[in-house]
Write a protein that holds these residues in place. Structure first.
Motif, short mmCIF file in Angstrom:
data_model
loop_
_atom_site.label_atom_id
_atom_site.label_comp_id
_atom_site.label_asym_id
_atom_site.label_seq_id
_atom_site.Cartn_x
_atom_site.Cartn_y
_atom_site.Cartn_z
N ASP A 164 -28.56 46.66 50.84
CA ASP A 164 -28.58 45.81 49.64
C ASP A 164 -27.18 45.27 49.34
OD1 ASP A 164 -31.36 46.36 48.92
OD2 ASP A 164 -30.65 48.40 48.52
N LEU A 193 -24.57 36.00 55.06
CA LEU A 193 -25.42 35.32 54.09
C LEU A 193 -26.35 34.32 54.75
CD1 LEU A 193 -22.88 34.87 51.14
CD2 LEU A 193 -24.80 36.47 51.30
N MET A 214 -25.95 44.13 42.09
CA MET A 214 -27.37 44.40 42.31
C MET A 214 -28.22 43.80 41.19
SD MET A 214 -28.48 45.82 45.05
CE MET A 214 -30.06 46.46 44.49
N ALA A 251 -20.45 38.26 46.16
CA ALA A 251 -20.91 38.48 44.79
C ALA A 251 -19.86 39.17 43.95
CB ALA A 251 -22.19 39.32 44.80
N GLY A 304 -27.66 41.03 39.87
CA GLY A 304 -27.58 39.58 39.97
C GLY A 304 -26.34 38.97 39.35
N ARG A 313 -22.03 38.46 39.03
CA ARG A 313 -20.84 38.42 39.89
C ARG A 313 -19.79 39.32 39.23
NH1 ARG A 313 -19.11 32.68 42.05
NH2 ARG A 313 -19.09 33.71 44.07
N ASN A 337 -29.14 36.73 55.80
CA ASN A 337 -29.95 37.10 54.64
C ASN A 337 -29.21 36.72 53.36
OD1 ASN A 337 -31.58 38.19 52.70
ND2 ASN A 337 -31.38 40.31 53.38
N PRO A 338 -29.62 35.65 52.70
CA PRO A 338 -28.96 35.22 51.46
C PRO A 338 -29.03 36.24 50.34
CG PRO A 338 -30.39 33.49 52.34
CD PRO A 338 -30.71 34.74 53.10
N GLU A 339 -29.87 37.26 50.51
CA GLU A 339 -30.01 38.28 49.46
C GLU A 339 -28.97 39.39 49.57
OE1 GLU A 339 -32.11 37.93 46.91
OE2 GLU A 339 -32.51 35.98 47.84
N PHE A 340 -28.20 39.43 50.66
CA PHE A 340 -27.14 40.42 50.75
C PHE A 340 -26.16 40.24 49.59
CE2 PHE A 340 -27.52 40.69 55.64
CZ PHE A 340 -28.34 41.80 55.55
N LYS A 341 -25.77 41.34 48.98
CA LYS A 341 -24.75 41.32 47.93
C LYS A 341 -23.45 41.85 48.54
CE LYS A 341 -28.02 40.25 45.00
NZ LYS A 341 -28.18 38.86 44.51
#
Length: 250
Positions: free
Chosen positions: A49, A70, A119, A99, A121, A123, A73-77
């Motif tokens: 994550d 990214l 996590m 992030a 959302g 920054r 997977n653009p969802e990687f933080k």
């Protein structure tokens, strides 16, 4: 529960962070990587994550690794982790899609806070970094190194590490001609005439470390980081009386 991947070219630092986070019931360290290239492989296999990403590493480094991760997977933080509080790297990491950005001088509470904030959302930028970014904007003055774009900075770091144009071209997926154009532009902005001068400048600014094993600068940074982590854990002794590493910086 956030699943965390650690990326840093120093094993002592990775081990220390893993041990610091091991007792946290609210997150899990699922893996480690020693550079940007291995981070791409580990991220594909483990699908974490959150990725704690050292910014300045041999090879493609944190900036380009962040972009490539990214795309996977653009969802990687991704949270940039560095000794650099000021200069262009924090802003470039955020522009690359990170992030968050914290320094190796932060405490465990801030590291955990950053992980949970991204996590959620948000920054997250460490307070010490945010202060420097605001001050730079307020005074309106930029050092020559701060005039480089994120891509120029990545090319400069690779050139400074001794990579040839073809290697940089392959790593950044750009043509050798484009890399050559970037290098010419970088030299002009930094008033440098050779790659050697770029390397000396990068060393002076602490953007890269000497790679020889006997080099005092590179060794000191690793040992100081390990000693600082050891003091927090009471498990890794320092070299003897009178030694005192403060924070994680050299």
């Amino acid at each position: 529960m956030p699943r965390v991947l650690l990326v840093d070219d120093h094993q002592l630092v990775r081990n220390g962070i893993r041990r610091l986070l091991a007792d946290r019931p609210d997150l899990e360290v699922v893996g480690e990587a020693e550079n940007g290239e291995s981070a791409l492989v580990a991220a594909r296999d483990l699908m974490p994550d959150v990725i704690l990403m050292d910014v300045t590493m041999p090879g493609i480094g944190g900036l380009e690794a962040t972009r490539k991760l990214l795309r996977i997977n653009p969802e990687f933080k991704i949270i940039g982790l560095s000794v650099h509080v000021d200069g262009p790297l924090p802003a470039h990491m955020m522009d690359a899609g990170a992030a968050g950005y914290i320094t190796k001088g932060c405490d465990l509470k801030e590291m955990v806070r950053a992980i949970h904030r991204v996590m959620a959302g948000e920054r997250y930028v460490g307070a010490d970094v945010a202060q420097q970014m605001v001050l730079h904007k307020m005074d309106g003055h930029r050092a020559p190194i701060e005039t480089l774009s994120a891509r120029e900075m990545e090319v400069m770091l690779l050139v400074s590490q001794g990579h040839k144009l073809r290697q940089i071209s392959d790593e950044l997926c750009l043509s050798p001609k484009t890399i050559s154009t970037y290098r010419t532009r970088i030299r002009k902005k930094l008033s440098a005439t050779t790659d050697v001068e770029l390397t000396h400048l990068a060393l002076r600014l602490g953007l890269i470390q000497p790679r020889r094993s006997a080099c005092v600068l590179g060794t000191r940074r690793v040992l100081d980081a390990a000693r600082a982590i050891g003091k927090r854990l009471d498990g890794i002794p320092g070299p003897g009386p009178g030694s005192a590493a403060r924070g994680w910086t050299a």
